[in-house]
Motif scaffolding. Structure first.
Motif, short mmCIF file in Angstrom:
data_model
loop_
_atom_site.label_atom_id
_atom_site.label_comp_id
_atom_site.label_asym_id
_atom_site.label_seq_id
_atom_site.Cartn_x
_atom_site.Cartn_y
_atom_site.Cartn_z
N UNK A 91 -47.87 61.24 -142.76
CA UNK A 91 -48.16 59.80 -142.69
C UNK A 91 -48.57 59.38 -141.28
N UNK A 92 -47.89 59.94 -140.27
CA UNK A 92 -48.18 59.54 -138.89
C UNK A 92 -49.55 60.03 -138.42
N UNK A 93 -50.13 60.98 -139.15
CA UNK A 93 -51.47 61.46 -138.81
C UNK A 93 -52.51 60.84 -139.73
N UNK A 94 -52.12 59.81 -140.47
CA UNK A 94 -53.09 59.07 -141.26
C UNK A 94 -53.23 59.51 -142.71
N UNK B 92 -50.06 65.83 -134.08
CA UNK B 92 -49.92 64.41 -133.71
C UNK B 92 -48.50 64.21 -133.21
N UNK C 256 -58.90 67.22 -142.08
CA UNK C 256 -57.65 67.19 -142.82
C UNK C 256 -56.65 66.34 -142.04
N UNK C 257 -56.00 65.40 -142.71
CA UNK C 257 -54.92 64.62 -142.12
C UNK C 257 -53.63 65.04 -142.81
N UNK D 174 -53.90 66.60 -137.43
CA UNK D 174 -55.26 66.44 -137.94
C UNK D 174 -56.03 67.69 -137.60
#
Lengths: 345, 345
Positions: free
Chosen positions: B169-172, B312, B165-166, B288
């Motif tokens: 936005x900063x974790x993809x 993150x 799981x992401x 994540x």
């Protein structure tokens, strides 16, 4: 539907998916706006030396010659062209007592973080990054890397010296003044250790340096980027990062401490060529680079020092972090082609 | 000057510097403003099913029961509570012909990326992330993970299934609708393989599951966070990320496929507890997570599946990427204390 390629690194047991399905071109990664580091007084600019610890090494230019000096007793040298000092928040610090035990116990899971952590300011000019630096200035940077490497490698508690650079806020550079960092560690880091083991195996089997072999092949491959008399740059076969490239000395050397004067100059030149191309192609993208080298005389025949450059254009997310498999949306062949064109339009 | 600690992971040859010199408290990482994913039509919201590939699995609630359905022939089921479909840009794709060779040659460095890559939408409600989801909804998520795991693990070309799981936005996470991803791979990923090898060695030497041993120790340690009847959460000894935590089933199981109904419920509950605490403590930080599990019956005695959560809050930069050594500025003991307080203020 064509399948993506799974590629394994030359040496490491690291697999990468080259996922070109999305059809992203390298230039799609160029950002118009980038987050900027906070503006304020730059502690790395000339005149603000008192905001940093005393320099362990500064280069002062005098009469066309470089004088190497140290700050002492609260005094800070001015007029430097290179300035290196301990990181204000060091991850690694030297042992306080000569008697401190610095060997990490076999099987242990705890040790003091003995070592060094330094900042190397690459120029008095805030924005003189490798993409824009003069060749003489880049030569100072190379010389300063080597001076610190000699010094730190001589410490009895140091087994490795990592010389690296973070460029841009998104790549972890909290200050935008042109600088590198140097961390000396009490053991050989895992990634380098794996390279050492794999290259030793190859050497025992084939009697050849695996890196010399890679250089020979990649100079003729679609992943070739540029070269000069002493150095070659290419995008590695199993790039984990979009637009990743590596720079190798053509001559076999396990450590950059054996570099000649002419090789230093050609290293400065290829740095300038590659980073200018990267900047013009992708609007000055964030990136990290790190030297891979060996300080162990026993590895002389099979290790080959080099520089690995990781543009920071994607985010390693849950899949990458929990598996160690990477997804790269730009093939190294595309990356190399774009960089070749940016070098010779 | 006290020295930072170098800590090694329980199993992996991965060293981390716990660099507390900077004195950052966990709450220093709470961001007031976060970059947001682009707003627009959400392809994961109900009504927009036609913007995604056909569902391979959807849960429809009818009369208090869950009906499991598939989209077929261009038809898209509506009224779902869980919806899973192939990623529009899959990193891994199934072989087209039964005859396709899917074994990766020993020593090879190239293979087709055979496998699967799916998106699992966790709720019809855009923002129903684990921190805010109802327990019944989280139970649907757990059940859907298991349904897809059974299905994908049964394919002859699949050796591993990564459920991850992401978040943010900063974790993809390029889309903000609550979702996980599932990637089935044709080999066991490196990080899990290293855990398998290390846990097998421990089992051969000590006749005990190393993870059961870790759970026993960490339940009594300052890294303990929370537990219920079936699960325990703690900050790992050598956390590579600030505020990292792991969730383990107390009962020894190499695969989550052996989980009981009661354990599923308690997994849903501990997810809610931990992610609510993380959200309230750090203003909904990016993170994540990834499951670590084994599909190999031979590993039954020594492997122990679990979930690893990586907030993150820092950037892995040149040093981390070129050496494989990590610098973490929050000790796991501090992380655990903050999370414990956020759970029971």
């Amino acid at each position: 539907m064509p399948h993506n390629e799974l590629r394994k690194d030359y040496l490491l047991d690291r697999w990468v998916v080259i996922a070109t399905e999305r059809g992203r071109r390298p230039t799609d990664f160029a950002k118009k706006e980038k987050p900027q580091a906070k503006v304020g007084v730059c502690p790395f600019c000339p005149g603000n030396e008192h905001l940093t610890p005393p320099a362990v090494l500064a280069y002062i230019e005098a009469g066309g010659k470089i004088e190497k000096v140290k700050d002492e007793d609260g005094f800070r040298h001015k007029g430097w062209v290179i300035r290196c000092f301990p990181n204000l928040y060091p991850a690694f610090t030297p042992p306080q007592e000569k008697a401190d035990k610095w060997e990490i116990a076999e099987g242990g899971d705890l040790a003091p973080a003995f070592g060094h952590h330094e900042v190397l300011v690459e120029s008095p000019n805030h924005d003189e990054h490798p993409s824009d630096a003069s060749i003489p200035q880049l030569l100072h940077v190379v010389n300063a890397y080597l001076d610190r490497l000699v010094e730190l490698a001589s410490k009895p508690y140091v087994r490795y010296v990592s010389i690296f650079r973070n460029h841009g806020l998104e790549a972890g550079a909290s200050l935008s003044h042109a600088h590198s960092q140097i961390i000396a560690t009490p053991f050989v880091p895992k990634i380098v250790e794996e390279e050492l083991q794999a290259s030793e195996r190859f050497w025992l089997e084939k009697g050849e340096c695996i890196f010399c072999n890679i250089i020979k092949r990649e100079r003729e491959s679609p992943r070739f980027i540029t070269e000069n008399q002493d150095f070659v740059a290419f995008a590695p076969w199993a790039s984990a990062n979009p637009m990743e490239f590596w720079i190798f000395p053509k001559r076999h050397m396990h450590t950059p401490l054996e570099i000649t004067e002419n090789e230093k100059l050609n290293l400065a030149k290829i740095l300038k060529t590659c980073f200018s191309a990267l900047k013009s192609l992708l609007n000055d993208p964030p990136y990290n680079y790190g030297f891979h080298l060996s300080l162990d005389e026993k590895t002389r025949q099979y290790y080959h020092w080099h520089l690995e450059v990781y543009p920071k254009l994607a985010i390693w997310a849950g899949f990458e972090k929990s598996t160690g498999i990477y997804i790269n949306t730009v093939s190294p062949e595309n990356a190399a082609e774009s960089l070749r064109k940016a070098i010779s339009p």
